[in-house]
Design a protein around this motif. Structure first.
Motif, PDB file in Angstrom:
ATOM      1  N   LEU A 135      36.504  34.546  35.452  1.00 56.56           N
ATOM      2  CA  LEU A 135      35.527  35.588  35.119  1.00 56.56           C
ATOM      3  C   LEU A 135      34.852  36.120  36.366  1.00 56.56           C
ATOM      4  CD1 LEU A 135      34.944  36.647  32.234  1.00 56.56           C
ATOM      5  CD2 LEU A 135      36.115  34.452  32.283  1.00 56.56           C
ATOM      6  N   ALA A 136      34.586  35.249  37.331  1.00 57.05           N
ATOM      7  CA  ALA A 136      33.986  35.704  38.583  1.00 57.05           C
ATOM      8  C   ALA A 136      34.926  36.648  39.303  1.00 57.05           C
ATOM      9  CB  ALA A 136      33.647  34.505  39.465  1.00 57.05           C
ATOM     10  N   ASP A 137      36.220  36.362  39.236  1.00 57.25           N
ATOM     11  CA  ASP A 137      37.219  37.205  39.877  1.00 57.25           C
ATOM     12  C   ASP A 137      37.281  38.582  39.218  1.00 57.25           C
ATOM     13  OD1 ASP A 137      38.969  37.357  41.970  1.00 57.25           O
ATOM     14  OD2 ASP A 137      40.695  36.599  40.855  1.00 57.25           O
ATOM     15  N   LEU A 138      37.127  38.619  37.912  1.00 55.81           N
ATOM     16  CA  LEU A 138      37.192  39.885  37.188  1.00 55.81           C
ATOM     17  C   LEU A 138      35.914  40.702  37.334  1.00 55.81           C
ATOM     18  CD1 LEU A 138      38.876  38.789  33.819  1.00 55.81           C
ATOM     19  CD2 LEU A 138      39.955  39.884  35.788  1.00 55.81           C
ATOM     20  N   SER A 139      34.770  40.022  37.451  1.00 53.13           N
ATOM     21  CA  SER A 139      33.502  40.751  37.475  1.00 53.13           C
ATOM     22  C   SER A 139      33.149  41.267  38.860  1.00 53.13           C
ATOM     23  CB  SER A 139      32.371  39.866  36.965  1.00 53.13           C
ATOM     24  OG  SER A 139      32.062  38.855  37.902  1.00 53.13           O
ATOM     25  N   GLY A 140      33.461  40.493  39.894  1.00 53.19           N
ATOM     26  CA  GLY A 140      33.148  40.937  41.243  1.00 53.19           C
ATOM     27  C   GLY A 140      31.669  40.966  41.553  1.00 53.19           C
ATOM     28  N   THR A 141      30.845  40.267  40.772  1.00 57.58           N
ATOM     29  CA  THR A 141      29.406  40.241  41.013  1.00 57.58           C
ATOM     30  C   THR A 141      28.988  38.861  41.518  1.00 57.58           C
ATOM     31  OG1 THR A 141      28.931  39.580  38.736  1.00 57.58           O
ATOM     32  CG2 THR A 141      28.977  41.932  39.210  1.00 57.58           C
ATOM     33  N   VAL A 142      27.797  38.801  42.094  1.00 58.30           N
ATOM     34  CA  VAL A 142      27.283  37.530  42.599  1.00 58.30           C
ATOM     35  C   VAL A 142      26.963  36.585  41.453  1.00 58.30           C
ATOM     36  CG1 VAL A 142      25.433  36.442  43.921  1.00 58.30           C
ATOM     37  CG2 VAL A 142      26.373  38.646  44.662  1.00 58.30           C
ATOM     38  N   GLY A 197      43.855  54.047  36.927  1.00 59.20           N
ATOM     39  CA  GLY A 197      44.412  55.356  36.608  1.00 59.20           C
ATOM     40  C   GLY A 197      45.788  55.272  35.983  1.00 59.20           C
ATOM     41  N   LYS A 198      46.600  54.343  36.467  1.00 62.87           N
ATOM     42  CA  LYS A 198      47.962  54.187  35.936  1.00 62.87           C
ATOM     43  C   LYS A 198      47.944  53.648  34.515  1.00 62.87           C
ATOM     44  CE  LYS A 198      52.363  51.891  36.922  1.00 62.87           C
ATOM     45  NZ  LYS A 198      53.088  50.978  37.851  1.00 62.87           N
ATOM     46  N   GLU A 199      47.108  52.643  34.273  1.00 62.01           N
ATOM     47  CA  GLU A 199      47.066  52.002  32.962  1.00 62.01           C
ATOM     48  C   GLU A 199      46.117  52.695  31.990  1.00 62.01           C
ATOM     49  OE1 GLU A 199      49.027  49.509  32.178  1.00 62.01           O
ATOM     50  OE2 GLU A 199      49.871  49.355  34.201  1.00 62.01           O
ATOM     51  N   ARG A 200      45.244  53.533  32.515  1.00 62.09           N
ATOM     52  CA  ARG A 200      44.176  54.167  31.729  1.00 62.09           C
ATOM     53  C   ARG A 200      43.370  53.113  30.966  1.00 62.09           C
ATOM     54  NH1 ARG A 200      43.163  59.213  31.520  1.00 62.09           N
ATOM     55  NH2 ARG A 200      42.176  59.093  29.463  1.00 62.09           N
ATOM     56  N   ARG A 201      43.014  52.071  31.718  1.00 63.40           N
ATOM     57  CA  ARG A 201      42.177  51.001  31.196  1.00 63.40           C
ATOM     58  C   ARG A 201      41.176  50.600  32.275  1.00 63.40           C
ATOM     59  NH1 ARG A 201      46.083  47.001  27.555  1.00 63.40           N
ATOM     60  NH2 ARG A 201      46.887  48.664  26.191  1.00 63.40           N
ATOM     61  N   PHE A 202      40.057  50.019  31.852  1.00 59.95           N
ATOM     62  CA  PHE A 202      39.034  49.599  32.802  1.00 59.95           C
ATOM     63  C   PHE A 202      38.352  48.343  32.291  1.00 59.95           C
ATOM     64  CE2 PHE A 202      36.785  52.125  29.703  1.00 59.95           C
ATOM     65  CZ  PHE A 202      35.495  51.635  29.644  1.00 59.95           C
ATOM     66  N   PRO A 213      49.888  36.238  32.899  1.00 60.58           N
ATOM     67  CA  PRO A 213      50.117  37.685  33.066  1.00 60.58           C
ATOM     68  C   PRO A 213      48.956  38.535  32.565  1.00 60.58           C
ATOM     69  CG  PRO A 213      52.102  36.612  32.246  1.00 60.58           C
ATOM     70  CD  PRO A 213      51.008  35.579  32.210  1.00 60.58           C
ATOM     71  N   ARG A 214      48.263  38.072  31.531  1.00 64.45           N
ATOM     72  CA  ARG A 214      47.115  38.830  31.015  1.00 64.45           C
ATOM     73  C   ARG A 214      45.980  38.867  32.039  1.00 64.45           C
ATOM     74  NH1 ARG A 214      46.775  40.373  25.812  1.00 64.45           N
ATOM     75  NH2 ARG A 214      48.369  39.649  24.347  1.00 64.45           N
ATOM     76  N   VAL A 215      45.715  37.722  32.671  1.00 65.70           N
ATOM     77  CA  VAL A 215      44.673  37.669  33.694  1.00 65.70           C
ATOM     78  C   VAL A 215      45.079  38.506  34.898  1.00 65.70           C
ATOM     79  CG1 VAL A 215      43.443  36.171  35.295  1.00 65.70           C
ATOM     80  CG2 VAL A 215      43.826  35.421  32.934  1.00 65.70           C
ATOM     81  N   THR A 216      46.335  38.423  35.287  1.00 63.16           N
ATOM     82  CA  THR A 216      46.826  39.205  36.421  1.00 63.16           C
ATOM     83  C   THR A 216      46.693  40.699  36.147  1.00 63.16           C
ATOM     84  OG1 THR A 216      48.395  37.457  37.008  1.00 63.16           O
ATOM     85  CG2 THR A 216      48.831  39.659  37.887  1.00 63.16           C
ATOM     86  N   ALA A 217      47.042  41.113  34.924  1.00 60.72           N
ATOM     87  CA  ALA A 217      46.939  42.529  34.563  1.00 60.72           C
ATOM     88  C   ALA A 217      45.481  42.991  34.563  1.00 60.72           C
ATOM     89  CB  ALA A 217      47.570  42.761  33.195  1.00 60.72           C
ATOM     90  N   ALA A 218      44.593  42.148  34.058  1.00 60.69           N
ATOM     91  CA  ALA A 218      43.170  42.501  34.049  1.00 60.69           C
ATOM     92  C   ALA A 218      42.624  42.573  35.463  1.00 60.69           C
ATOM     93  CB  ALA A 218      42.388  41.491  33.220  1.00 60.69           C
ATOM     94  N   ARG A 219      43.038  41.645  36.310  1.00 66.72           N
ATOM     95  CA  ARG A 219      42.557  41.633  37.692  1.00 66.72           C
ATOM     96  C   ARG A 219      42.960  42.901  38.433  1.00 66.72           C
ATOM     97  NH1 ARG A 219      44.923  37.226  39.206  1.00 66.72           N
ATOM     98  NH2 ARG A 219      43.294  35.795  38.536  1.00 66.72           N
ATOM     99  N   ARG A 220      44.110  43.443  38.105  1.00 66.76           N
ATOM    100  CA  ARG A 220      44.565  44.689  38.757  1.00 66.76           C
ATOM    101  C   ARG A 220      43.606  45.840  38.475  1.00 66.76           C
ATOM    102  NH1 ARG A 220      50.017  43.133  37.330  1.00 66.76           N
ATOM    103  NH2 ARG A 220      49.896  44.440  35.455  1.00 66.76           N
TER     104      ARG A 220
END
Length: 300
Positions: A90-97, A28-33, A13-20
């Motif tokens: 981490l690749a999923d969270l970063s979205g960079t090459v 905007g909803k969570e006020r987190r980035f 759930p932590r990874v899923t929440a971060a991925r969102r």
């Protein structure tokens, strides 16, 4: 608490929440980035010192946790859980090459425009209609480097918490107050009311930056409005400014890109303000004329 011994599951759930948080609506909803890389995580730890922690938690690959043990240790010491995760997570969270293997979840940092104006700022960058997140982050970095007191992003501009904008700021997002979602007319009124001269930077401006410097008008408290990368500032925005100023092109280049023009304008103001007679000259500071906005190193 240090990182867990076993990598966290991609289905946690932590990874899923971060991925969102890669989506603006969820941010905007969570006020987190999300803030990627050791520099961003280090700045997030420092920003939260003395107040509510800015850094909520950290995800790291085993290799990155070892390579950046000082950053991971500082995050853990500040109370942010550190989760080991597979490189794919981490690749999923970063979205960079080329992911850096370290991503922090952070609380929003923005402040009300009224708070910024009440602190009587001396140099402000206003991003109006700026849509490219890389440009927005780079201008924020330029403003920080030039010693600006705040950055304002209008309601027509990109989300400053967009991962590309956060990366492009290279940690500067954590260094100075930022207001977001402000109508440009409201920003102009608030800053003008705080005694700030509002200048619009536009290649078609009727005033020349060199001429303004020679005339001695640039030493006053100033807010620069920067426009869209492709079409500049609309006429209604130009009309709000006290003056529309162009950066002179002495060579054969057709134009300057947004970040370059912003750097030139902000540094011109910074130098003029610190010169004799400027609002940040030693004699002005010694007499206590005005107050400077507190750099956001954790307060609030």
């Amino acid at each position: 608490m240090g990182p867990a011994a076993e990598p966290i599951s991609a289905r946690s759930p932590r990874v899923t929440a971060a991925r969102r948080l890669t989506r603006r609506s969820a941010r905007g909803k969570e006020r987190r980035f999300l803030a990627e890389g050791p520099q961003a995580v280090r700045e997030a730890v420092a920003h939260g010192t003395g107040g509510e922690p800015t850094l909520v938690e950290v995800f790291a690959t085993a290799e990155a946790a070892e390579r950046h043990a000082d950053v991971v240790g500082a995050a853990a010491a500040a109370g942010a859980p550190v989760h080991l995760a597979d490189p794919a997570v981490l690749a999923d969270l970063s979205g960079t090459v080329t992911p850096q293997g370290l991503v922090g979840v952070c609380r929003f940092l923005d402040r009300p425009l009224a708070e910024i104006a009440a602190a009587r700022p001396r140099l402000v960058a206003v991003l109006a209609h700026v849509r490219d997140p890389g440009n927005a982050g780079t201008v924020l970095r330029c403003a920080d480097a030039a010693g600006a007191d705040a950055v304002v992003l209008t309601d027509a501009s990109v989300d400053v918490y967009n991962p590309k904008a956060v990366r492009a700021s290279v940690g500067s997002l954590f260094h100075l107050p930022v207001a977001v979602g402000v109508p440009v007319a409201e920003a102009e009124r608030a800053l003008s009311g705080a005694g700030v001269r509002v200048l619009a930077a536009d290649g078609g401006g009727d005033r020349d930056l060199d001429a303004e410097l020679d005339a001695g008008t640039m030493g006053r408290p100033t807010a620069w409005i920067f426009g869209n990368e492709a079409w500049g500032l609309p006429e209604e925005t130009r009309a709000l400014a006290d003056a529309v100023v162009r950066v002179p092109l002495h060579g054969r280049a057709e134009s300057l890109n947004l970040a370059t023009a912003a750097a030139v304008c902000l540094y011109a103001s910074a130098r003029a303000q610190r010169a004799p007679g400027g609002c940040l000259a030693p004699e002005a500071r010694d007499t206590g004329a005005g107050t400077m906005i507190a750099r956001s190193t954790g307060e609030g």
